[in-house]
Design an enzyme around this catalytic site. Sequence first.
Site, PDB file in Angstrom:
ATOM      1  CB  SER A  51       5.968   0.018  -3.122  1.00 35.10           C
ATOM      2  OG  SER A  51       7.229  -0.554  -3.389  1.00 35.10           O
ATOM      3  NE  ARG A  56       3.088  -5.722  -6.234  1.00 28.68           N
ATOM      4  CZ  ARG A  56       3.813  -6.622  -6.875  1.00 28.68           C
ATOM      5  NH1 ARG A  56       3.240  -7.727  -7.321  1.00 28.68           N
ATOM      6  NH2 ARG A  56       5.098  -6.445  -7.079  1.00 28.68           N
ATOM      7  CD  GLU A 102       2.546  -2.141  -3.887  1.00 29.91           C
ATOM      8  OE1 GLU A 102       3.255  -2.995  -3.329  1.00 29.91           O
ATOM      9  OE2 GLU A 102       2.768  -1.735  -5.035  1.00 29.91           O
TER      10      GLU A 102
END
Length: 321
Positions: A230, A181, A300
């Site tokens: 998310s 990520r 996130e």
Amino acid sequence: MRDGAALLADLRAGLGAFRGRLSADAGMDKITWFRVGGPADVLAMPADEDDLALLMAAIPRNVPVTVVGIGSNLLVRDGGVPGIVVRLSAKGFGAVERVSETRLSAGTACPDKRLAAAALDAGLAGFHFYHGIPGSVGGALRMNAGANGTETCDRVVEVHAVDREGHKHVLSQQEMGYAYRHSSASKDLVFTRAIFEGEPGDPAEIQARMDEVQHHRETVQPVKEKTGGSTFKNPDGGSAWKEVDAAGCRGLMVGGAQMSEMHCNFMINTGHATACDLETLGETVRKRVRDTSGTTLQWEIKRIGEFADGQVVRPFLNADG
């Protein structure tokens, strides 16, 4: 007090033949999927890559620049965003086309779901995971978006970008510096398009995998709510939702913000939340998870902009995490 109109006037004076759209004090709540947030001083939507280069070269170095996509993974604070917000339009940056037997070129405003569909049409396997990611190619490149065991770094060949001085660059997959990520590519780069590589596959099998992704998303995620996907990254060897659930935060509310009952790693705006409500909820969850299991969850959701007057969100540990 910030003056978006004055900033816009100064910008126009140095832009010359800019063909895109510019607007002062533009409401960011109309862009983000959370439907919250204050205005951008100036919202700029360049017509194409050359137009973007012209724009970037004209922006003074002391003026902040923020790049946004389709707003799916974005929380804009209630005080708005200072400086210039650059949003790449689908018309100028949304094209996707086959460029070889195994490669696709996609603009960064192309929705991930559309990239998956183009791969299906081309009979290319390896892109099905994009079918379930509610974002655009630009965001996927920046955060190495992934799902179902595959990440963006597994498909990227090269990335085209424009820097703050208006110079164009082509980065290899290795130069993107991918991790979970994360990309270590300079934040000053605005990605414009990328080349992706797949492998020949049976369209029926590709469609079946995309259907599985869609079914999973519709049955376990609050896709009909005002949400940003998310909220937290998965910790090493674990699942963020399990940490949130174990800390008793499923359904937890702050003002009009709630951790979804359906999938507790999703924050939702129940209808009257502020950005402050949502960020406070996220930080509250992070603290409860740390107190419960010792795990520190990392955001996130990308949070940008300034708090409104009188608002205070005390970050748990640090503002970036």
